[in-house]
Scaffold this motif. Structure first.
Motif, PDB file in Angstrom:
ATOM      1  N   GLY A   1       0.816  -1.211   0.000  1.00 21.94           N
ATOM      2  CA  GLY A   1       0.000   0.000   0.000  1.00 21.94           C
ATOM      3  C   GLY A   1       0.847   1.257   0.000  1.00 21.94           C
ATOM      4  O   GLY A   1       0.564   2.213  -0.729  1.00 21.94           O
ATOM      5  N   MET A   2       1.908   1.267   0.821  1.00 24.14           N
ATOM      6  CA  MET A   2       2.789   2.438   0.851  1.00 24.14           C
ATOM      7  C   MET A   2       3.456   2.643  -0.503  1.00 24.14           C
ATOM      8  O   MET A   2       3.540   3.771  -1.010  1.00 24.14           O
ATOM      9  CB  MET A   2       3.852   2.263   1.945  1.00 24.14           C
ATOM     10  CG  MET A   2       3.311   2.387   3.354  1.00 24.14           C
ATOM     11  SD  MET A   2       4.632   2.495   4.612  1.00 24.14           S
ATOM     12  CE  MET A   2       5.215   0.800   4.659  1.00 24.14           C
ATOM     13  N   ARG A   3       3.944   1.534  -1.084  1.00 29.13           N
ATOM     14  CA  ARG A   3       4.634   1.649  -2.377  1.00 29.13           C
ATOM     15  C   ARG A   3       3.676   2.142  -3.463  1.00 29.13           C
ATOM     16  O   ARG A   3       4.047   2.979  -4.297  1.00 29.13           O
ATOM     17  CB  ARG A   3       5.238   0.296  -2.755  1.00 29.13           C
ATOM     18  CG  ARG A   3       5.976   0.307  -4.083  1.00 29.13           C
ATOM     19  CD  ARG A   3       6.897  -0.870  -4.245  1.00 29.13           C
ATOM     20  NE  ARG A   3       8.123  -0.682  -3.472  1.00 29.13           N
ATOM     21  CZ  ARG A   3       8.550  -1.498  -2.527  1.00 29.13           C
ATOM     22  NH1 ARG A   3       7.839  -2.567  -2.203  1.00 29.13           N
ATOM     23  NH2 ARG A   3       9.683  -1.266  -1.888  1.00 29.13           N
ATOM     24  N   GLU A   4       2.450   1.647  -3.477  1.00 29.59           N
ATOM     25  CA  GLU A   4       1.473   2.087  -4.485  1.00 29.59           C
ATOM     26  C   GLU A   4       1.170   3.572  -4.345  1.00 29.59           C
ATOM     27  O   GLU A   4       1.067   4.290  -5.340  1.00 29.59           O
ATOM     28  CB  GLU A   4       0.190   1.266  -4.362  1.00 29.59           C
ATOM     29  CG  GLU A   4       0.335  -0.150  -4.884  1.00 29.59           C
ATOM     30  CD  GLU A   4      -0.936  -0.967  -4.701  1.00 29.59           C
ATOM     31  OE1 GLU A   4      -1.839  -0.496  -3.967  1.00 29.59           O
ATOM     32  OE2 GLU A   4      -1.025  -2.058  -5.277  1.00 29.59           O
ATOM     33  N   ARG A   5       1.022   4.046  -3.099  1.00 25.45           N
ATOM     34  CA  ARG A   5       0.734   5.466  -2.879  1.00 25.45           C
ATOM     35  C   ARG A   5       1.846   6.343  -3.452  1.00 25.45           C
ATOM     36  O   ARG A   5       1.587   7.396  -4.036  1.00 25.45           O
ATOM     37  CB  ARG A   5       0.604   5.758  -1.379  1.00 25.45           C
ATOM     38  CG  ARG A   5      -0.640   5.208  -0.724  1.00 25.45           C
ATOM     39  CD  ARG A   5      -0.722   5.708   0.704  1.00 25.45           C
ATOM     40  NE  ARG A   5      -1.800   5.065   1.425  1.00 25.45           N
ATOM     41  CZ  ARG A   5      -3.075   5.410   1.328  1.00 25.45           C
ATOM     42  NH1 ARG A   5      -3.405   6.384   0.511  1.00 25.45           N
ATOM     43  NH2 ARG A   5      -4.002   4.774   2.026  1.00 25.45           N
ATOM     44  N   VAL A   6       3.079   5.902  -3.257  1.00 23.08           N
ATOM     45  CA  VAL A   6       4.222   6.707  -3.693  1.00 23.08           C
ATOM     46  C   VAL A   6       4.438   6.591  -5.201  1.00 23.08           C
ATOM     47  O   VAL A   6       4.663   7.589  -5.891  1.00 23.08           O
ATOM     48  CB  VAL A   6       5.495   6.277  -2.926  1.00 23.08           C
ATOM     49  CG1 VAL A   6       6.727   6.994  -3.465  1.00 23.08           C
ATOM     50  CG2 VAL A   6       5.331   6.561  -1.437  1.00 23.08           C
ATOM     51  N   GLU A   7       4.347   5.367  -5.728  1.00 21.39           N
ATOM     52  CA  GLU A   7       4.637   5.161  -7.153  1.00 21.39           C
ATOM     53  C   GLU A   7       3.595   5.797  -8.055  1.00 21.39           C
ATOM     54  O   GLU A   7       3.911   6.196  -9.177  1.00 21.39           O
ATOM     55  CB  GLU A   7       4.769   3.668  -7.444  1.00 21.39           C
ATOM     56  CG  GLU A   7       6.049   3.068  -6.844  1.00 21.39           C
ATOM     57  CD  GLU A   7       6.207   1.598  -7.174  1.00 21.39           C
ATOM     58  OE1 GLU A   7       5.224   0.989  -7.683  1.00 21.39           O
ATOM     59  OE2 GLU A   7       7.292   1.041  -6.907  1.00 21.39           O
ATOM     60  N   ILE A   8       2.348   5.889  -7.598  1.00 21.41           N
ATOM     61  CA  ILE A   8       1.315   6.515  -8.435  1.00 21.41           C
ATOM     62  C   ILE A   8       1.612   8.002  -8.640  1.00 21.41           C
ATOM     63  O   ILE A   8       1.126   8.618  -9.596  1.00 21.41           O
ATOM     64  CB  ILE A   8      -0.091   6.315  -7.805  1.00 21.41           C
ATOM     65  CG1 ILE A   8      -1.165   6.482  -8.879  1.00 21.41           C
ATOM     66  CG2 ILE A   8      -0.322   7.287  -6.651  1.00 21.41           C
ATOM     67  CD1 ILE A   8      -2.541   6.096  -8.421  1.00 21.41           C
ATOM     68  N   LEU A   9       2.468   8.569  -7.781  1.00 22.91           N
ATOM     69  CA  LEU A   9       2.883   9.969  -7.909  1.00 22.91           C
ATOM     70  C   LEU A   9       4.234  10.093  -8.607  1.00 22.91           C
ATOM     71  O   LEU A   9       4.807  11.171  -8.667  1.00 22.91           O
ATOM     72  CB  LEU A   9       2.968  10.613  -6.527  1.00 22.91           C
ATOM     73  CG  LEU A   9       1.638  10.721  -5.760  1.00 22.91           C
ATOM     74  CD1 LEU A   9       1.892  11.102  -4.312  1.00 22.91           C
ATOM     75  CD2 LEU A   9       0.709  11.725  -6.423  1.00 22.91           C
ATOM     76  N   GLY A  10       4.732   8.972  -9.122  1.00 20.24           N
ATOM     77  CA  GLY A  10       6.024   8.989  -9.794  1.00 20.24           C
ATOM     78  C   GLY A  10       7.203   8.897  -8.844  1.00 20.24           C
ATOM     79  O   GLY A  10       8.341   9.140  -9.245  1.00 20.24           O
ATOM     80  N   GLY A  11       6.932   8.535  -7.597  1.00 25.17           N
ATOM     81  CA  GLY A  11       7.987   8.477  -6.593  1.00 25.17           C
ATOM     82  C   GLY A  11       8.522   7.079  -6.370  1.00 25.17           C
ATOM     83  O   GLY A  11       8.168   6.127  -7.072  1.00 25.17           O
ATOM     84  N   VAL A  12       9.384   6.966  -5.366  1.00 25.66           N
ATOM     85  CA  VAL A  12      10.048   5.701  -5.043  1.00 25.66           C
ATOM     86  C   VAL A  12       9.960   5.473  -3.541  1.00 25.66           C
ATOM     87  O   VAL A  12      10.162   6.403  -2.747  1.00 25.66           O
ATOM     88  CB  VAL A  12      11.535   5.730  -5.475  1.00 25.66           C
ATOM     89  CG1 VAL A  12      12.241   4.455  -5.038  1.00 25.66           C
ATOM     90  CG2 VAL A  12      11.662   5.907  -6.978  1.00 25.66           C
ATOM     91  N   LEU A  13       9.657   4.220  -3.151  1.00 22.83           N
ATOM     92  CA  LEU A  13       9.671   3.833  -1.738  1.00 22.83           C
ATOM     93  C   LEU A  13      10.819   2.855  -1.530  1.00 22.83           C
ATOM     94  O   LEU A  13      10.927   1.853  -2.235  1.00 22.83           O
ATOM     95  CB  LEU A  13       8.355   3.179  -1.325  1.00 22.83           C
ATOM     96  CG  LEU A  13       8.301   2.768   0.148  1.00 22.83           C
ATOM     97  CD1 LEU A  13       7.953   3.963   1.022  1.00 22.83           C
ATOM     98  CD2 LEU A  13       7.288   1.643   0.375  1.00 22.83           C
TER      99      LEU A  13
END
Length: 396
Positions: free
Chosen positions: A360-372
């Motif tokens: 869930g954390m990774r999806e939240r970040v990656e949908i914004l073009g970010g990296v976890l």
């Protein structure tokens, strides 16, 4: 008129024409754009073109906070670009302190200052020591400061000072215009949420009434000793309506959901979250924000706030930690959140991601073009870091 005088006059006219052309381009772009980040970056690039200055950065001040934040930067020397803490608006800065005291105002005070952030440093400065500070005002309201610098600094004449002051006036207007646009967009979003809330209330009320009628019908059939199939059919209709209501409610909540920290900055909301979590768990926790006053898009705020909450929840559930650290770092190009503990450590390669909410954390970040990034060492604690780029994202 001699040939040398004629040539000098022609050169002066060309210079003036170039300056007016660049000023006109700046004015046109700032009038067209309501994206504040784009406007700031464009202005820095054009000032560099105008005066042959390679490096620049802009401090802005929010209405809600007296602490300046780094809003834009161009070609910062490595010692400043690689260490965001050196460009934290809360640190000591001679030009910002002078500005706050009202000692920078008007073209007469656009001048060359020794950069206190580079004082005493040698490596990674690219030879920079001085910068010109251009104050930004809207009437008497302080908006911030634009700094421009060059390794081989030349003296600024009265024309240069007036030129920079004009650019500062144009930029001040653009800042206020962009902020007014953002406020109107946020107000529109609030009104739209209120409208959706009314529609959701009406729709759910109608559906719940229909469900209640089906249940009453089933009760009446039972009292009349009706056939079991008739009662079962009425209950099935009631169950179907209930499930439909739940699905509708979930969709509505997802559509309606606002940022969990609305009305506060991300730094303020995280500080409140950390203080509450520390009181509940008894785990000593340190919170630090670098350029915490910098506004970021609401969806980025929401994502990082939830990542922070989930990461802290994992520390409480699994880490057996004595200390934890939460650090928020905002730069003109990105914002990152770090949650670190000294607990038993987590090996991400051996732990199912869904067990600790990592998916869930990774999806939240990656949908914004970010990296976890999740790093752990047995008996060495765990480090969770989310980094989201800001360029290309609207601030509203």
């Amino acid at each position: 008129m001699s040939d040398s005088s004629s040539t000098q006059g022609t050169g002066e006219l060309r210079r003036l024409n170039h300056e007016l052309s660049v000023l006109n381009g700046i004015a046109r772009e700032l009038n067209r754009s309501v994206n504040l980040d784009q406007a700031l970056r464009f202005t820095l690039s054009q000032v560099a073109e105008l005066l042959g200055l390679r490096t620049g950065w802009i401090w802005l001040i929010q209405d809600s906070s007296p602490e300046p934040y780094l809003a834009a930067a161009q070609n910062l020397p490595p010692v400043l670009a690689d260490e965001p803490r050196r460009m934290d608006g809360s640190g000591y800065c001679y030009c910002l302190d002078s500005y706050k005291k009202g000692d920078l105002e008007g073209a007469a005070n656009v001048n060359v200052l020794t950069c206190s952030r580079l004082e005493g440093l040698v490596d990674g400065t690219d030879g920079l020591r001085y910068h010109a500070s251009i104050p930004l005002y809207s009437g008497e309201k302080k908006l911030g400061v634009m700094n421009v610098a060059s390794p081989g600094w030349r003296g600024l004449g009265p024309d240069d000072l007036q030129l920079l002051n004009t650019v500062g006036d144009l930029l001040s207007i653009a800042v206020e215009r962009a902020r007014l646009f953002e406020r109107s967009a946020r107000l529109g979003a609030v009104e739209e949420r209120n409208r959706l809330a009314r529609e959701i209330h009406d729709t759910l009320a109608q559906n719940l009434t229909a469900t209640g009628l089906q249940i009453e019908s089933a009760e009446a059939l039972l009292e009349a000793d009706a056939a079991p199939d008739e009662v079962r059919a009425a209950l099935a209709r009631a169950l179907s309506l209930t499930r439909s209501n739940l699905d509708e409610a979930r969709r509505s909540v997802l559509d309606l959901r606002a940022a969990p920290l609305e009305g506060r900055s991300l730094a303020e909301a995280l500080k409140t979250l950390v203080d509450r979590w520390e009181a509940e768990t008894g785990i000593a926790t340190r919170f630090k924000a670098v350029n915490g006053s910098r506004p970021v898009p609401p969806r980025v705020e929401a994502a990082l706030y939830r990542v922070g909450g989930e990461a802290l929840a994992n520390v409480a559930r699994h880490a057996n930690a004595r200390r934890a650290t939460v650090r928020l770092v905002a730069t003109p190009g990105s914002v990152s959140l770090l949650v670190e503990d000294d607990g038993i450590g987590l090996d991400p390669s051996r732990v199912p991601e869904d067990r600790h909410g990592i998916v869930g954390m990774r999806e939240r970040v990656e949908i914004l073009g970010g990296v976890l990034r999740v790093e752990g060492r047995p008996a060495g604690g765990t480090r969770v870091e989310a980094a989201v780029p800001l360029e290309g994202l609207q601030s509203g």
